[in-house]
Design a protein around this motif. Sequence first.
Motif, mmCIF file in Angstrom:
data_model
loop_
_atom_site.group_PDB
_atom_site.id
_atom_site.type_symbol
_atom_site.label_atom_id
_atom_site.label_comp_id
_atom_site.label_asym_id
_atom_site.label_seq_id
_atom_site.Cartn_x
_atom_site.Cartn_y
_atom_site.Cartn_z
ATOM 1 N N SER A 10 31.011 -78.254 7.837
ATOM 2 C CA SER A 10 32.345 -77.813 8.249
ATOM 3 C C SER A 10 33.362 -78.031 7.136
ATOM 4 O O SER A 10 33.420 -79.107 6.529
ATOM 5 C CB SER A 10 32.778 -78.573 9.504
ATOM 6 N N LYS A 19 38.217 -69.178 7.618
ATOM 7 C CA LYS A 19 36.837 -68.715 7.649
ATOM 8 C C LYS A 19 35.881 -69.867 7.349
ATOM 9 O O LYS A 19 36.139 -70.682 6.465
ATOM 10 C CB LYS A 19 36.644 -67.579 6.645
ATOM 11 N N GLN A 20 34.814 -69.937 8.105
ATOM 12 C CA GLN A 20 33.745 -70.891 7.854
ATOM 13 C C GLN A 20 32.568 -70.067 7.334
ATOM 14 O O GLN A 20 31.761 -69.542 8.097
ATOM 15 C CB GLN A 20 33.366 -71.622 9.142
ATOM 16 N N MET A 24 31.854 -66.599 10.171
ATOM 17 C CA MET A 24 32.298 -67.471 11.250
ATOM 18 C C MET A 24 33.767 -67.813 11.074
ATOM 19 O O MET A 24 34.268 -67.921 9.955
ATOM 20 C CB MET A 24 31.455 -68.753 11.273
ATOM 21 N N ARG A 26 36.888 -70.523 12.036
ATOM 22 C CA ARG A 26 37.225 -71.879 12.453
ATOM 23 C C ARG A 26 38.675 -71.890 12.904
ATOM 24 O O ARG A 26 39.565 -71.487 12.169
ATOM 25 C CB ARG A 26 37.027 -72.839 11.279
ATOM 26 N N PHE A 45 32.022 -76.283 19.070
ATOM 27 C CA PHE A 45 33.384 -76.837 19.046
ATOM 28 C C PHE A 45 33.308 -78.342 18.871
ATOM 29 O O PHE A 45 32.289 -78.977 19.159
ATOM 30 C CB PHE A 45 34.187 -76.454 20.296
ATOM 31 N N THR A 81 38.553 -78.377 17.432
ATOM 32 C CA THR A 81 38.224 -77.235 16.579
ATOM 33 C C THR A 81 37.165 -76.403 17.273
ATOM 34 O O THR A 81 36.190 -76.939 17.801
ATOM 35 C CB THR A 81 37.679 -77.704 15.219
ATOM 36 N N TYR A 83 34.622 -72.939 16.836
ATOM 37 C CA TYR A 83 33.999 -72.026 15.878
ATOM 38 C C TYR A 83 33.567 -70.764 16.624
ATOM 39 O O TYR A 83 32.886 -70.838 17.661
ATOM 40 C CB TYR A 83 32.797 -72.699 15.214
ATOM 41 N N ALA A 85 32.124 -66.552 16.427
ATOM 42 C CA ALA A 85 31.387 -65.550 15.663
ATOM 43 C C ALA A 85 30.920 -64.463 16.605
ATOM 44 O O ALA A 85 30.866 -64.653 17.834
ATOM 45 C CB ALA A 85 30.192 -66.191 14.942
#
Length: 249
Positions: A10, A19-20, A24, A26, A45, A81, A83, A85
Amino acid sequence: MQSVIFNNASQQTAERFSKQGAHMLRVGLQDGDDVVARAGSMVAFEGIVEFDGEYQSQRQHHSQHMTGEVLPLMRCFGQGTVYLANLAQHVHVLDVDHEGLTVDSSYVLAMDAHLHWDVVSVESQYGIPGVGAYNTLITGQGKVAITTSGSPLVLRVTPQQLCSVDADAVVAWSSSLRVQMQAQTSSKSIWRRRGNTGEGWELNFMGDGHVVVQPSEMLPPQQTSFGQRLQFQQGAGPGLGQGGAWGPR
């Protein structure tokens, strides 16, 4: 345990939307600062995060029912947080101003909860009722995350530089642009695709703004469930409307 996979840990940032990797999103959450996201798009999360179905106004529900431009949303709230997608598509974060953004609902991943959205349409150059298509207009000031199948092309449109885009490849565009839908065809019937080129409806953009085009005319699989084979939709209908000025990141 050691592996190069840990290079994908992360990525900590103070930005609310980030962007992760390429596929993905964030999103940092604080109490009272909710985000709405595509239903079912959460992949992970951290912290105390809750999810609930997003309320739709009677107008929004009616518009989706009548047009087929459906935007299934869930509300993410709490402290932590999340995540997000969708089918490993490329993720892009846009800053939307008060004019808004027009985007095909199939490619909306998430947005600030205080932004407003509605369904809009554009008719074909022939002015025939029902010949045209529908998109989602997002207005207000905040962030919107969209997805594309592959790395997109962003075209700059000016009064001196017009552009035309395949209606099945366009993803989003600025509201400052004037949009016209047309089919270049020599056939007596406008319902038939032109010649043997395989090209159909296209959008002409005029004015001052940007257009996002993906390198695919395929829509991602939609509304799949366990045990069902994933089906792609080809040419499921162009996406149109009057959208907003935005800044890609």
